[in-house]
Design an enzyme around this catalytic site. Structure first.
Site, PDB file in Angstrom:
ATOM      1  NE  ARG A 263     -16.389   4.652  -0.877  1.00 37.51           N
ATOM      2  CZ  ARG A 263     -16.274   5.932  -0.568  1.00 37.51           C
ATOM      3  NH1 ARG A 263     -17.211   6.790  -0.953  1.00 37.51           N
ATOM      4  NH2 ARG A 263     -15.242   6.377   0.124  1.00 37.51           N
TER       5      ARG A 263
ATOM      6  CE1 TYR B 175      -4.539   5.888   5.469  1.00 43.33           C
ATOM      7  CE2 TYR B 175      -4.670   4.245   3.732  1.00 43.33           C
ATOM      8  CZ  TYR B 175      -5.295   5.105   4.616  1.00 43.33           C
ATOM      9  OH  TYR B 175      -6.657   5.191   4.663  1.00 43.33           O
TER      10      TYR B 175
ATOM     11  CG  HIS C 215      -2.114   0.836   1.114  1.00 45.52           C
ATOM     12  ND1 HIS C 215      -2.251   1.820   0.170  1.00 45.52           N
ATOM     13  CD2 HIS C 215      -3.272   0.869   1.835  1.00 45.52           C
ATOM     14  CE1 HIS C 215      -3.424   2.406   0.297  1.00 45.52           C
ATOM     15  NE2 HIS C 215      -4.068   1.850   1.305  1.00 45.52           N
TER      16      HIS C 215
END
Length: 447
Positions: free
Chosen positions: A405, A249, A244
């Site tokens: 989603r 992040y 990631h």
């Protein structure tokens, strides 16, 4: 002993076969759910959309996707926060992830999973820093594999956006000193005194913790943690492991000059800012066997209002031009696919959200590769119907589409997109009675 007659022996086509070599009995569906059926038997499949054509990824691993529709990692904030079960996936995750595999997704990726306790976004996030967590992953990977889907996991560290609350919590009713988003030490099970970043720069001073600048020793500790978590993921059965490097992040904190103001070998120049992510990718690549594929998710732009460079030609934010350079370096390390997203590293981002708004980034990265460098690229971001997804592939903007989603809204997305595009794909034998409309040949519809 009497001679057996045909009547004594059941024909093989009425035996309810099970999935071979599985840990429990499940009726076998051949081909596996989400696979386009043969055009020899189903004339409507003679001109198969790219979305339902198989794709093999990786020079060594040869990961075979039965279609081009994959499930993005989605944080569930549903693990125990403390104690021996901290970061351990539960039956919720098995059901949540398993439903997508049952309903035909080519690959199902476990949510962003932290390699260290202080790398979780919230106290209830998934972890892989111990063997108990790996043991809980195995039955989930086994179940995904039994459906003919590829089991995958995203590994990361949340950096300066850690020690925050699950997004649905209303902090207005919580007594100070708990700020919006911040999971403080104590009752909220946070670790605001141990949040890491490349520099001591908060994502947002009012609503996020203040990170401590990582020491070189902590950077080495981080790389060791990625090595150990990668080993655990492989033992649990992962066939794809993704680093990631997106959404603000830790890896994207290091990549961006907005969040990285270090003066050592991990800060300053583009080469230095890319160093940590490339070193972690090298560690992961050396750790995985040849039959496991290494992927990377990248925020291709942080949507900085002033752009990627200033009027002096200096990099002032992370954007598509630096992303192209990074992706070429990632290919050299041995990354097999770039999973292109954007944003998340600064609250100043100015995103124009519209259908397929992140596709141009995937397109730009894909087109930047030479023939020798070329690897598949996945695109995400408000892809909501089969025709739109097919057009992205037809345009050559991406090789794979990745949804989150939309799968939450429609777990049967793969089957519904097949019907939308007018083709027939396999569905679980247990569910076939619900898909007779799709699984009807054109000549039968006329009769």
């Amino acid at each position: 002993m009497s001679d057996a007659t045909y009547a004594d022996q059941p024909p093989t086509d009425i035996i309810n076969k099970g999935v071979p070599n599985a840990p429990f009995y499940q009726p076998l569906t051949e081909p596996s759910p989400g696979t386009a059926l043969s055009a020899d038997d189903w004339p409507q499949n003679k001109e198969l959309p790219l979305l339902f054509q198989p794709l093999t990824i990786g020079k060594d691993a040869q990961i075979k996707l039965k279609n081009r529709i994959i499930v993005s990692p989605m944080c569930q904030y549903s693990c125990q926060a403390d104690g021996p079960e901290a970061g351990v996936l539960t039956p919720w995750h098995l059901v949540h992830l398993g439903q997508f595999a049952v309903r035909g997704a080519a690959l199902v990726m476990v949510e962003a999973t932290s390699v260290m306790p202080n790398g979780r976004l919230s106290p209830q996030d998934s972890g892989l820093w111990n063997d108990r967590q790996a043991a809980a992953l195995k039955p989930i990977f086994d179940f995904i594999s039994m459906q003919g889907a590829v089991p995958a996991i995203q590994l990361g560290h949340g950096g300066r956006k850690t020690s925050t609350l699950a997004p649905w919590l209303d902090t207005s009713t919580v007594k100070a000193p708990l700020k919006s988003h911040v999971a403080t030490n104590g009752d909220a099970s946070g670790w605001t005194d141990n949040v890491w970043g490349p520099s001591a720069i908060s994502y947002d001073d009012e609503t996020f913790p203040m990170p401590k600048e990582m020491t070189l020793e902590q950077i080495e500790e981080l790389k060791d943690a990625f090595r150990a978590s990668t080993e655990r993921a492989v033992k649990a059965g992962a066939k794809v492991i993704e680093l990631h490097c997106a959404h603000g992040y830790l890896q994207s904190n290091f990549l961006s000059p907005v969040s990285n103001q270090r003066t050592d070998k991990y800060g300053g120049s583009l080469e230095n800012r890319m160093r940590l992510s490339l070193e972690v990718l090298e560690v992961m690549k050396k750790t995985i066997p040849k039959d496991v594929s290494l992927w990377c998710r990248l925020s291709a732009s942080e949507w900085w209002p002033e752009g990627e460079k200033n009027d002096k030609g200096e990099w002032i934010s992370w954007g598509i031009e630096q992303s192209k350079v990074f992706c070429k370096e990632a290919v050299k390390v041995g990354v097999d696919l770039i999973d292109v997203s954007s944003g998340g590293n600064t609250p100043r981002q100015k995103i124009k959200v519209e259908p397929g708004y992140q596709v141009p980034f995937a397109d730009a990265i894909r087109k930047s590769f030479t023939e020798e460098e070329k690897i598949p690229v996945a695109s995400v971001g408000l892809i909501t119907d089969g025709k739109q997804a097919e057009q992205i592939l037809q345009d050559g903007s991406a090789d794979v589409v990745s949804m989150a989603r939309e799968f939450l809204r429609d777990p049967s997305l793969v089957f519904n997109w097949a019907q939308e595009l007018g083709i027939v794909c396999s569905v679980p034998v247990e569910y076939q009675r619900a898909y007779t409309r799709m699984m009807t040949k054109p000549e039968d519809k006329k009769n």
